[in-house]
Design an enzyme around this catalytic site. Structure first.
Site, PDB file in Angstrom:
ATOM      1  N   SER A  96      -8.753  -2.962   5.850  1.00  0.00           N
ATOM      2  CA  SER A  96      -9.845  -2.520   4.985  1.00  0.00           C
ATOM      3  C   SER A  96      -9.689  -3.215   3.641  1.00  0.00           C
ATOM      4  O   SER A  96      -8.566  -3.568   3.232  1.00  0.00           O
ATOM      5  CB  SER A  96      -9.791  -1.006   4.785  1.00  0.00           C
TER       6      SER A  96
ATOM      7  N   TYR B  71      -5.859   6.915   1.247  1.00  0.00           N
ATOM      8  CA  TYR B  71      -6.352   5.998   2.280  1.00  0.00           C
ATOM      9  C   TYR B  71      -5.828   4.585   2.029  1.00  0.00           C
ATOM     10  O   TYR B  71      -5.352   3.905   2.949  1.00  0.00           O
ATOM     11  CB  TYR B  71      -7.879   6.022   2.277  1.00  0.00           C
TER      12      TYR B  71
END
Length: 283
Positions: free
Chosen positions: A137, A150
């Site tokens: 990501s 995250y």
């Protein structure tokens, strides 16, 4: 080794989003896809030509052993071309108040679980000269306010990806990182649900400090859910990484990922801080 149709590919987290799009993309190209899902109802939905659902919890060693045995004992003698490490969760909230059990859950699923998949299937990949494709990501390159938990998992997978690639380069196993930006998936929607749940745990003082940030986190996640690139675009990048005879070590997916991964290398921290806070309307 040259690409053959009906080689096997394992894709984790295929109930929706990037995982499902990737399973369908690779199946359409002729691969036999072992599609990891946690629930039978998801298995029933994804089963189709060239897609064989497998019940898989990447945090449960027994299901990983079963998957490894399925790969090793394939009745048609097919080799394992690639593993696409996609399963994960998103815990998004201000660092000050995230319950440590939630932090542990993020790391357990999105880091330890990913490593467990790699460990379980490395013997088969070494036999086939295959490759590991990790779905990262842009959050593994830049940590936005409210997304630190995250991002911690995604940064960790960047380190694991690099280390494993360097460890295995002499043995013919290629290790690749795909870095999407904002993607329109249910993960963003689940992140909003988690943020709503965690916001109820704050003290009055924490509410005063962080209500605005919670709103910004949810607005950002909702923006990705509605305006992010479709999962199929990421699946197409995964396909290129699997088909390439000499794949790159990293691929981006989406303009925002391509831009941000460059900016983070050249901008001073304080300027980047201001840009991100301004983007999230926290200035």
């Amino acid at each position: 080794m040259p690409y053959k149709t009906q080689d096997m590919v394992v894709v984790t987290g295929t109930s929706s989003g990037i995982g499902r799009a990737t399973a369908e993309q690779l199946a359409a190209e002729g691969f036999h896809v072992l599609a990891g899902v946690r629930r039978q109802e998801d298995a029933d939905k994804i089963k189709q030509n060239n897609i064989e659902p497998v019940i898989l919890d990447i945090t449960a060693s027994d299901t990983l052993r079963t998957l490894a045995e399925r790969v090793e004992q394939d009745p048609l003698g097919r080799r394992l071309r690639a593993v696409v490490n996609n399963a994960g969760i998103a815990v998004n909230a201000p660092l000050e108040m995230v319950p440590l059990d939630e932090f542990r859950r993020q790391i357990e699923v999105s880091v330890i679980g990913q490593v467990a998949v790699i460990q379980a299937l490395t013997p088969a990949l070494l036999k086939s000269g295959g490759r590991v494709v990790n779905i990262g990501s842009v959050g593994g390159k830049i940590s936005m306010p409210g997304f630190g938990i995250y991002s911690a998992a995604k940064y960790a997978m960047e380190a694991i990806n690099d280390s494993f690639r360097r460890e295995m380069s002499s043995f013919g196993l290629k290790v690749i990182m795909i870095t999407p930006g904002g993607v329109s998936t249910s993960l963003s929607e689940k992140g909003v649900t988690t943020a709503d749940r965690l916001s109820k745990l704050m003290t009055p003082d924490q509410h005063r400090r962080h209500d605005r940030l919670f709103d910004a986190v949810k607005a950002q996640a909702e923006s990705w859910a509605t305006s992010g690139i479709p999962p199929k675009k990421v699946a197409e990048v995964v396909s290129r990484a699997i088909h390439a005879s000499n794949p790159r070590t990293r691929y981006t997916a989406g303009r925002d990922s391509a831009l941000l991964t460059r900016l983070v290398r050249i901008l001073p921290d304080k300027l980047l801080d201001r840009m991100l806070r301004s983007q999230m309307k926290l200035q």
